[in-house]
Design an enzyme around this catalytic site. Structure first.
Site, mmCIF file in Angstrom:
data_model
loop_
_atom_site.group_PDB
_atom_site.id
_atom_site.type_symbol
_atom_site.label_atom_id
_atom_site.label_comp_id
_atom_site.label_asym_id
_atom_site.label_seq_id
_atom_site.Cartn_x
_atom_site.Cartn_y
_atom_site.Cartn_z
ATOM 1 N N ALA A 44 -56.448 37.150 3.408
ATOM 2 C CA ALA A 44 -55.371 38.371 2.271
ATOM 3 C C ALA A 44 -55.937 38.986 0.445
ATOM 4 C CB ALA A 44 -53.883 37.743 2.450
ATOM 5 N N LYS A 58 -53.894 43.452 -1.823
ATOM 6 C CA LYS A 58 -54.753 42.615 -2.544
ATOM 7 C C LYS A 58 -55.285 43.698 -2.745
ATOM 8 C CE LYS A 58 -50.755 40.514 -2.415
ATOM 9 N NZ LYS A 58 -50.010 39.206 -2.260
ATOM 10 N N TRP A 93 -47.545 29.543 1.225
ATOM 11 C CA TRP A 93 -47.428 30.588 1.185
ATOM 12 C C TRP A 93 -45.969 30.131 1.628
ATOM 13 C CZ3 TRP A 93 -47.481 35.812 3.585
ATOM 14 C CH2 TRP A 93 -46.978 36.816 3.008
ATOM 15 N N ASP A 101 -55.733 32.845 7.472
ATOM 16 C CA ASP A 101 -55.509 34.138 7.034
ATOM 17 C C ASP A 101 -56.359 34.401 6.059
ATOM 18 O OD1 ASP A 101 -52.950 35.752 5.259
ATOM 19 O OD2 ASP A 101 -52.216 34.238 5.242
HETATM 20 C C1 PLP Z 1 -52.288 33.764 1.957
HETATM 21 C C2 PLP Z 1 -51.206 35.497 2.152
HETATM 22 N N1 PLP Z 1 -50.971 35.997 3.014
HETATM 23 C C3 PLP Z 1 -50.959 37.248 3.655
HETATM 24 C C4 PLP Z 1 -49.999 37.619 2.626
HETATM 25 C C5 PLP Z 1 -50.087 39.163 3.265
HETATM 26 O O1 PLP Z 1 -49.554 40.653 2.332
HETATM 27 P P1 PLP Z 1 -49.104 41.451 2.912
HETATM 28 O O2 PLP Z 1 -48.049 41.573 4.015
HETATM 29 O O3 PLP Z 1 -47.972 42.429 2.148
HETATM 30 O O4 PLP Z 1 -50.427 42.717 3.281
HETATM 31 C C6 PLP Z 1 -50.366 37.386 1.651
HETATM 32 C C7 PLP Z 1 -49.392 38.372 0.225
HETATM 33 O O5 PLP Z 1 -49.124 38.000 -0.362
HETATM 34 C C8 PLP Z 1 -50.663 36.242 0.840
HETATM 35 O O6 PLP Z 1 -50.542 35.957 -0.196
#
Ligand code: PLP
Length: 396
Positions: free
Chosen positions: A213, A246, A130, A211
């Site tokens: 998410a 999400k 990402w 991570d």
């Molecule tokens: C792989 C991954 N890690 C972490 C996040 C963190 O998202 P947020 O800061 O919106 O909670 C995302 C959001 O798209 C993600 O795709």
């Protein structure tokens, strides 16, 4: 002062969103931005969230500060959700959790903690990963390296290459691993691969930064965390970044947490004291509203059941669209090139076509995906799937 600043090019995802909005075509499809969408293309507020929000608002008597660590009951529930009832024993008291502004906040605080503890550490991130991982970790000044993860052309994991790379990493290095529903590839490790990775982390003395998410978007809340639980119960130290953007649809409320796992209870307290100091120096305290809603859902058996059902419906919708798109593509191309879409998990997959094909899909067919051909499968509906499949078959 500002005369020294050159204008930066817009963030790729935000730029694409703006382009999509400005496109006057009546038949257009947004597969770019990473949010869940229902059959009508909306990103709904979950029913359990609506109900919990009413309860939270009714019970609220003050807007006074909470704490740098956020809500204790939220942190406690997050630990259990991510690590299981055993809190990934042995010695569960070595785990500490602090609420953060979303998963991004957790990743950034985690990066700052690594820098405070061992500034020369290299963090190994998957290739591809990402895009925001690079900025969140890189801007803390840590050195980044990429380990091979996925071959977009062949549409398969590069697990042996990944292990070979990590086997050459220096002891003490950190390895960022996506817990499930890898973004952008949708290709996850199997349990036997998690096992081999865990053995290598132990053998090479590498620290995992996990991570989480998309818990619940792959199979269910438990199975999606099985890989990281195996890692956490096996290694002396770990970090876990958790996001509820999400799986609770709380995107803008910024609900997340950073979990640290240390060797002993006193080291855990020391690590947590640094986490809180880092939080204090960046944003002082996490926003409360999203975490209050989440904590209310986690604590109330009825709301929790409703959440698990709604989460299942989101997961089924994406899996359904994966199958539908794969079958349309099979029928249109008369081969199984795109069958992999059905086997992958979560919102994203890399279509595995050239950047020229991505551009042609946008310019000729008004279908928007990221330049590396990352598509959000939640943008597919029964109404647009045939159109998308024909366009992909024409431009691949
Ligand atoms: C792989 C991954 N890690 C972490 C996040 C963190 O998202 P947020 O800061 O919106 O909670 C995302 C959001 O798209 C993600 O795709």
């Amino acid at each position: 002062m500002f005369q020294h600043l050159d204008r930066l090019s817009p963030d790729a995802i935000l730029g694409l969103m703006a382009q999509f909005r400005a496109d006057p075509a009546t038949q257009k499809v947004d597969l770019g931005v990473g949010v869940f969408r229902d059959l009508n293309g909306n990103t709904p507020i979950l029913e359990c969230v609506r109900r919990a929000e009413q309860t939270v608002l009714k019970a609220q008597t003050t807007k006074s500060y909470v704490a740098a660590a956020g809500r204790a009951e939220f942190n406690d529930a997050v630990e259990e959700l991510a690590l299981g009832a055993s809190r990934a024993a042995p010695g569960a008291r070595r785990v500490r959790t602090a609420q953060t502004p979303g998963g991004c906040g957790a990743l950034r605080v985690g990066a700052e903690l690594i820098r405070a503890a061992a500034p020369k550490t290299t963090v190994h991130v998957s290739d591809p990963t990402w895009g925001n991982h690079i900025s969140l970790l890189g801007s803390s000044g840590l050195k980044l390296e990429r380990y091979p993860y996925y071959d977009a052309r062949r549409r398969e994991l590069r697990f042996d290459d990944m292990l070979a790379h990590l086997d050459r990493a220096a002891p003490g290095d950190v390895v960022l691993v996506h817990a499930c529903c890898h973004n952008p590839t949708g290709a996850d490790l199997s349990m036997s691969q998690w096992k081999r990775l865990t053995e290598l982390l132990l053998h090479r003395q590498l620290t995992p930064f996990l991570d989480l998410a998309y818990q619940g978007f792959g199979s269910n809340l438990e199975d999606d965390a099985a890989g990281i639980r195996l890692v956490v119960e096996s290694v002396p130290e770990a970090l876990v970044a958790v996001s509820f953007s999400k799986n609770l649809g709380l995107y803008r409320e910024r609900a997340g947490a950073i979990i640290t796992v240390s060797e002993t209870e006193s080291r855990a307290d020391a690590a947590q004291s640094h986490v809180l100091q880092i939080a204090r120096s960046i944003y002082s305290m996490p926003p409360d509203h999203g975490a209050a809603i989440a904590a209310c859902i986690f604590a109330d058996p009825q709301l929790r059941r409703s959440w698990i059902e709604e989460l299942g419906a989101m997961r089924d919708r994406i899996a359904g669209m994966r199958s539908l798109l794969a079958s349309h593509l099979r029928a249109t191309t008369k081969d199984g090139t795109f069958d992999f879409l059905e086997r992958q998990r979560g919102m994203f997959s890399l279509l595995g076509v050239s950047s020229e094909a991505v551009e042609a899909l946008r310019a000729r067919h008004h279908i928007y995906m990221l330049g590396d051909s990352r598509m959000n499968l939640a943008g597919i509906t029964p109404g647009n799937v045939a159109y998308v499949a024909e366009a992909i078959a024409a431009e691949q």
